[in-house]
Design an enzyme around this catalytic site. Structure first.
Site, PDB file in Angstrom:
ATOM      1  N   SER A 148       0.661  -1.582   0.405  1.00 25.19           N
ATOM      2  CA  SER A 148      -0.204   0.490   0.318  1.00 25.19           C
ATOM      3  C   SER A 148       0.877   1.436   0.371  1.00 25.19           C
ATOM      4  O   SER A 148       1.255   1.572  -0.403  1.00 25.19           O
ATOM      5  CB  SER A 148      -1.121  -0.174   1.425  1.00 25.19           C
ATOM      6  OG  SER A 148      -1.690   1.170   1.123  1.00 25.19           O
ATOM      7  N   GLU A 238     -10.421  -4.351  -5.483  1.00 25.92           N
ATOM      8  CA  GLU A 238      -9.374  -2.765  -4.544  1.00 25.92           C
ATOM      9  C   GLU A 238      -9.659  -1.808  -4.950  1.00 25.92           C
ATOM     10  O   GLU A 238      -9.975  -1.441  -6.176  1.00 25.92           O
ATOM     11  CB  GLU A 238      -7.931  -3.071  -4.669  1.00 25.92           C
ATOM     12  CG  GLU A 238      -7.787  -4.259  -3.937  1.00 25.92           C
ATOM     13  CD  GLU A 238      -6.663  -4.359  -3.238  1.00 25.92           C
ATOM     14  OE1 GLU A 238      -5.540  -3.392  -2.822  1.00 25.92           O
ATOM     15  OE2 GLU A 238      -5.700  -5.525  -3.816  1.00 25.92           O
ATOM     16  N   HIS A 268      -7.658  -5.938   0.109  1.00 23.84           N
ATOM     17  CA  HIS A 268      -6.173  -5.125   0.115  1.00 23.84           C
ATOM     18  C   HIS A 268      -5.610  -5.346   0.932  1.00 23.84           C
ATOM     19  O   HIS A 268      -5.800  -5.579   2.377  1.00 23.84           O
ATOM     20  CB  HIS A 268      -6.840  -3.419   0.155  1.00 23.84           C
ATOM     21  CG  HIS A 268      -5.452  -2.328   0.849  1.00 23.84           C
ATOM     22  ND1 HIS A 268      -4.973  -2.032  -0.597  1.00 23.84           N
ATOM     23  CD2 HIS A 268      -4.751  -2.088   1.358  1.00 23.84           C
ATOM     24  CE1 HIS A 268      -3.820  -1.871  -0.873  1.00 23.84           C
ATOM     25  NE2 HIS A 268      -4.026  -1.145   0.338  1.00 23.84           N
TER      26      HIS A 268
END
Length: 300
Positions: A148, A238, A268
């Site tokens: 991320s 996502e 995610h």
């Protein structure tokens, strides 16, 4: 290893993340919630965690089995640059250490809003250089991975290492990387984990008074050539899926060798639940195997 059904885990994560990542929740409170939830994520058997500092920041060296390692991975955690810690990513990093056969160094870089861009980037670059200069690794034995925001930071860190220090890491592992925090073109408002209200707020906190087109902040907007072999993972449902697809297309067009895996059932950064869900463990296995084969083989 006994795994839980994927739909059960996904259903339990949805209300947890809706609380932890609620846009109205202050970052300090959200950090406490996320850290508490990470207690459910177990470590592989024979995990060894050693606390240390890198670039003056708290860090952990994680191995599974024999502690002596000649190859390593610097791991940069996610959390929108405002959350995440050694606690939240210890389990995921340990599973990556098991699958890669490397020592995984998890860095607790400075977070926004207290420390906006480029504080986290400076910490990550300094940590990589310290692993080279003081821990006996060489670029061909030291990869970088992240998820991320940490995936975006991995890319920005590598760009700076290549451009300013002529140092190219052995490989990159990017899990649903957030590579353009300033973008406001998400295809929908939320997925199992992320909601755009929270992520846009986190992006503004991380930017501070900076320039949203700075490649250090948004590496998708910068030069993507001359980078190491890279594996990219993302779930097809996502919020970040389209951004990650754009990244992969641009990296390939720039001549960077990229392998890309899309997961239709995983959420995610499901890799953090590798101790709970077989499909997540399989994703970590693929990431670990990719990094293992690209770190120079060294006798222990």
């Amino acid at each position: 290893m006994v795994y839980l059904p994927l739909p059960l885990v996904a259903a339990s994560l949805t209300p947890f993340y809706r609380l932890a990542l609620h846009p109205s929740l202050p970052a300090t409170a959200a950090r406490r919630v996320i850290d508490a939830g990470s207690a459910l994520q177990a470590l592989p058997r024979d995990t060894v965690v050693r606390k240390l500092t890198l670039a003056g920041r708290p860090a952990e060296r994680i191995t599974v089995g024999a502690t002596e390692r000649r190859s390593a991975i610097l791991y940069l955690h996610g959390g929108g640059y405002t959350l995440g810690s050694l606690a939240t990513h210890r389990s995921g990093a340990a599973h990556l250490a098991k699958e890669s056969g490397a020592a995984v160094f998890v860095l607790e870089y400075r977070l926004a809003p207290e420390n906006p861009f480029p504080a986290g980037l400076e910490d990550a670059v300094a940590a990589y250089l310290e692993l080279l200069g003081e821990h006996g690794f060489t670029p061909d034995t030291l990869a970088i991975a992240g998820d991320s925001a940490g995936g975006g930071l991995t890319l920005a860190t590598t760009r700076r290492l290549v451009d300013r220090y002529s140092v190219k890491p052995a490989a990159l592992g990017l899990i649903a990387p957030w590579v353009d925090p300033g973008a406001r073109d998400a295809p929908f408002d939320r997925d199992t984990v992320i909601n755009t209200g929270w992520s846009y707020k986190a992006a503004e906190a991380y930017l501070g008074g900076g320039d949203a087109t700075d490649p250090g902040y948004a590496p998708l907007l910068g030069d993507l050539s001359g980078l190491p072999p890279t594996l990219v993972h993302v779930g097809t449902t996502e919020v970040l899926h389209s951004q990650v697809v754009e990244l992969v297309d641009k990296m390939r067009a720039a001549g960077t060798p990229v392998e890309f895996t899309e997961y239709p059932t995983l959420w995610h950064v499901a890799h953090l639940q590798a101790s709970l869900v077989r499909e997540a463990a399989d994703a970590v296995h693929e990431m670990g195997d990719f990094l293992r084969t690209r770190l120079a083989p060294q006798p222990v």
